[in-house]
Design a protein around this motif. Structure first.
Motif, PDB file in Angstrom:
ATOM      1  N   ARG A  85       0.839  -1.211   0.000  1.00 14.09           N
ATOM      2  CA  ARG A  85       0.000   0.000   0.000  1.00 14.09           C
ATOM      3  C   ARG A  85       0.871   1.257   0.000  1.00 14.09           C
ATOM      4  NH1 ARG A  85      -4.030   0.237   4.734  1.00 14.09           N
ATOM      5  NH2 ARG A  85      -4.598  -1.701   3.752  1.00 14.09           N
ATOM      6  N   ASP A  86       1.930   1.255   0.829  1.00 16.82           N
ATOM      7  CA  ASP A  86       2.849   2.393   0.859  1.00 16.82           C
ATOM      8  C   ASP A  86       3.534   2.564  -0.492  1.00 16.82           C
ATOM      9  OD1 ASP A  86       2.390   2.938   3.609  1.00 16.82           O
ATOM     10  OD2 ASP A  86       3.873   1.417   4.160  1.00 16.82           O
ATOM     11  N   LEU A  87       3.969   1.463  -1.062  1.00 14.82           N
ATOM     12  CA  LEU A  87       4.652   1.525  -2.351  1.00 14.82           C
ATOM     13  C   LEU A  87       3.705   1.969  -3.464  1.00 14.82           C
ATOM     14  CD1 LEU A  87       6.871  -1.635  -1.942  1.00 14.82           C
ATOM     15  CD2 LEU A  87       7.665   0.735  -2.059  1.00 14.82           C
ATOM     16  N   ARG A  88       2.449   1.568  -3.373  1.00 16.21           N
ATOM     17  CA  ARG A  88       1.458   2.024  -4.364  1.00 16.21           C
ATOM     18  C   ARG A  88       1.299   3.541  -4.267  1.00 16.21           C
ATOM     19  NH1 ARG A  88      -0.823   0.725  -9.015  1.00 16.21           N
ATOM     20  NH2 ARG A  88      -1.276  -1.377  -8.319  1.00 16.21           N
ATOM     21  N   ARG A  89       1.248   4.073  -3.047  1.00 15.48           N
ATOM     22  CA  ARG A  89       1.101   5.518  -2.857  1.00 15.48           C
ATOM     23  C   ARG A  89       2.327   6.260  -3.393  1.00 15.48           C
ATOM     24  NH1 ARG A  89       0.087   6.415   2.882  1.00 15.48           N
ATOM     25  NH2 ARG A  89       2.146   7.273   3.092  1.00 15.48           N
ATOM     26  N   ILE A  90       3.505   5.719  -3.146  1.00 14.83           N
ATOM     27  CA  ILE A  90       4.733   6.323  -3.669  1.00 14.83           C
ATOM     28  C   ILE A  90       4.690   6.307  -5.199  1.00 14.83           C
ATOM     29  CG2 ILE A  90       7.228   6.025  -3.902  1.00 14.83           C
ATOM     30  CD1 ILE A  90       7.157   4.903  -0.995  1.00 14.83           C
ATOM     31  N   PHE A  91       4.344   5.161  -5.760  1.00 11.07           N
ATOM     32  CA  PHE A  91       4.270   5.020  -7.217  1.00 11.07           C
ATOM     33  C   PHE A  91       3.306   6.045  -7.807  1.00 11.07           C
ATOM     34  CE2 PHE A  91       2.498   3.250 -11.113  1.00 11.07           C
ATOM     35  CZ  PHE A  91       3.632   2.845 -11.798  1.00 11.07           C
ATOM     36  N   GLU A  92       2.127   6.155  -7.219  1.00 11.89           N
ATOM     37  CA  GLU A  92       1.126   7.092  -7.736  1.00 11.89           C
ATOM     38  C   GLU A  92       1.595   8.537  -7.609  1.00 11.89           C
ATOM     39  OE1 GLU A  92      -2.384   5.911  -5.577  1.00 11.89           O
ATOM     40  OE2 GLU A  92      -2.731   4.211  -6.931  1.00 11.89           O
ATOM     41  N   ASN A  93       2.317   8.864  -6.531  1.00 11.81           N
ATOM     42  CA  ASN A  93       2.858  10.219  -6.384  1.00 11.81           C
ATOM     43  C   ASN A  93       3.952  10.498  -7.404  1.00 11.81           C
ATOM     44  OD1 ASN A  93       1.291  11.341  -4.290  1.00 11.81           O
ATOM     45  ND2 ASN A  93       2.445  10.196  -2.778  1.00 11.81           N
ATOM     46  N   LEU A  94       4.737   9.484  -7.739  1.00 11.28           N
ATOM     47  CA  LEU A  94       5.794   9.655  -8.742  1.00 11.28           C
ATOM     48  C   LEU A  94       5.222   9.769 -10.153  1.00 11.28           C
ATOM     49  CD1 LEU A  94       8.511   7.116  -7.547  1.00 11.28           C
ATOM     50  CD2 LEU A  94       8.629   9.609  -7.454  1.00 11.28           C
ATOM     51  N   ASP A 121       4.163  -3.239 -11.014  1.00  9.47           N
ATOM     52  CA  ASP A 121       4.785  -4.516 -10.651  1.00  9.47           C
ATOM     53  C   ASP A 121       6.300  -4.472 -10.835  1.00  9.47           C
ATOM     54  OD1 ASP A 121       2.359  -5.608  -9.941  1.00  9.47           O
ATOM     55  OD2 ASP A 121       2.047  -6.595 -11.867  1.00  9.47           O
ATOM     56  N   GLU A 122       6.754  -3.800 -11.882  1.00  7.84           N
ATOM     57  CA  GLU A 122       8.188  -3.657 -12.118  1.00  7.84           C
ATOM     58  C   GLU A 122       8.812  -2.751 -11.058  1.00  7.84           C
ATOM     59  OE1 GLU A 122       8.164  -4.006 -16.968  1.00  7.84           O
ATOM     60  OE2 GLU A 122       7.507  -2.138 -16.027  1.00  7.84           O
ATOM     61  N   PHE A 123       8.075  -1.726 -10.654  1.00 10.18           N
ATOM     62  CA  PHE A 123       8.521  -0.835  -9.584  1.00 10.18           C
ATOM     63  C   PHE A 123       8.685  -1.622  -8.287  1.00 10.18           C
ATOM     64  CE2 PHE A 123       7.319   2.101  -6.096  1.00 10.18           C
ATOM     65  CZ  PHE A 123       8.329   3.043  -6.220  1.00 10.18           C
ATOM     66  N   LEU A 124       7.735  -2.505  -7.966  1.00  7.85           N
ATOM     67  CA  LEU A 124       7.842  -3.361  -6.776  1.00  7.85           C
ATOM     68  C   LEU A 124       9.084  -4.242  -6.851  1.00  7.85           C
ATOM     69  CD1 LEU A 124       4.171  -4.608  -6.187  1.00  7.85           C
ATOM     70  CD2 LEU A 124       5.449  -2.934  -4.847  1.00  7.85           C
ATOM     71  N   TYR A 125       9.299  -4.837  -8.016  1.00 11.58           N
ATOM     72  CA  TYR A 125      10.464  -5.698  -8.190  1.00 11.58           C
ATOM     73  C   TYR A 125      11.753  -4.893  -8.004  1.00 11.58           C
ATOM     74  CZ  TYR A 125      13.871  -8.856 -10.184  1.00 11.58           C
ATOM     75  OH  TYR A 125      14.980  -9.635 -10.360  1.00 11.58           O
ATOM     76  N   PHE A 126      11.817  -3.720  -8.591  1.00 14.80           N
ATOM     77  CA  PHE A 126      12.992  -2.863  -8.450  1.00 14.80           C
ATOM     78  C   PHE A 126      13.210  -2.512  -6.985  1.00 14.80           C
ATOM     79  CE2 PHE A 126      14.896   1.366  -8.111  1.00 14.80           C
ATOM     80  CZ  PHE A 126      16.106   1.141  -8.757  1.00 14.80           C
ATOM     81  N   TYR A 127      12.150  -2.115  -6.297  1.00 18.55           N
ATOM     82  CA  TYR A 127      12.254  -1.769  -4.887  1.00 18.55           C
ATOM     83  C   TYR A 127      12.786  -2.946  -4.076  1.00 18.55           C
ATOM     84  CZ  TYR A 127      11.044  -0.738  -0.116  1.00 18.55           C
ATOM     85  OH  TYR A 127      11.121  -0.557   1.235  1.00 18.55           O
ATOM     86  N   ASP A 128      12.202  -4.116  -4.286  1.00 15.05           N
ATOM     87  CA  ASP A 128      12.659  -5.294  -3.542  1.00 15.05           C
ATOM     88  C   ASP A 128      14.115  -5.616  -3.835  1.00 15.05           C
ATOM     89  OD1 ASP A 128      10.316  -5.726  -2.144  1.00 15.05           O
ATOM     90  OD2 ASP A 128       9.512  -7.144  -3.604  1.00 15.05           O
ATOM     91  N   SER A 129      14.535  -5.391  -5.068  1.00 18.53           N
ATOM     92  CA  SER A 129      15.909  -5.735  -5.434  1.00 18.53           C
ATOM     93  C   SER A 129      16.934  -4.823  -4.775  1.00 18.53           C
ATOM     94  CB  SER A 129      16.085  -5.741  -6.950  1.00 18.53           C
ATOM     95  OG  SER A 129      16.080  -4.429  -7.454  1.00 18.53           O
ATOM     96  N   ILE A 130      16.541  -3.574  -4.444  1.00 20.44           N
ATOM     97  CA  ILE A 130      17.516  -2.674  -3.823  1.00 20.44           C
ATOM     98  C   ILE A 130      17.309  -2.503  -2.327  1.00 20.44           C
ATOM     99  CG2 ILE A 130      17.870  -1.369  -5.952  1.00 20.44           C
ATOM    100  CD1 ILE A 130      16.249   0.918  -4.618  1.00 20.44           C
TER     101      ILE A 130
END
Length: 160
Positions: free
Chosen positions: A7-16, A57-66
């Motif tokens: 949910r936090d990552l979705r909010r960040i994604f939408e703000n970006l 989904d790619e943003f989530l993967y990128f986040y998890d990878s770093i």
């Protein structure tokens, strides 16, 4: 488990995603990374990611990878680099601590935490969150602020 929930990552994604096209450009992603003191050029990101924008989904993967050393362990990449990884992790945490310690006094107060989270567009007073509660949860000496060791405990607990 990642430090931030979906949910936090979705909010960040939408703000970006300023133009609301369901994609975060590498420029937008790089802006966020710079805000949290992670430095890549857009060319480095494109070379690493292989495209010029990311869907959620790619943003989530990128986040998890770093975001976590745990990702490296689960993929079998932990090796003799473990000690280097610990030193890198300590350095990364120190850099992150500096981002939040706005007045450079060696502590993170609730207002510093709220200020940085607001700048990153992760804080909304209407959301009902309370930076005091966040700090109290890890403030082992009850002084109302986080020193580096308390911050480190919070971050390592969140990552694991």
């Amino acid at each position: 488990m990642s430090p931030l929930g979906t949910r936090d990552l979705r909010r960040i994604f939408e703000n970006l995603d300023k133009n609301e096209d369901g994609q975060v450009s590498l420029e937008e992603l790089n802006w966020l990374l710079e805000k949290i003191n992670i430095h890549y050029s857009v060319n480095e990101l494109e070379s690493s990611i292989g495209k010029s924008s990311l869907e959620f989904d790619e943003f989530l993967y990128f986040y998890d990878s770093i975001s976590s050393e745990k990702t490296m362990r689960s993929s079998g990449l932990e090796s003799r680099e473990s000690n280097e990884g610990d030193a890198d992790q300590e350095t990364d945490l120190a850099e992150a601590f500096k981002v939040f310690d706005l007045n450079d006094d060696g502590f993170i107060s609730w207002d510093e935490l709220q200020s940085v989270l607001s700048k990153l567009e992760l804080w909304d007073k209407r959301s009902g969150g309370d930076c005091n509660s966040m700090i109290r949860a890890y403030d082992t000496n009850n002084d109302g602020k986080l020193d580096f060791e308390e911050f480190k405990s919070m971050m390592l607990f969140t990552i694991s």
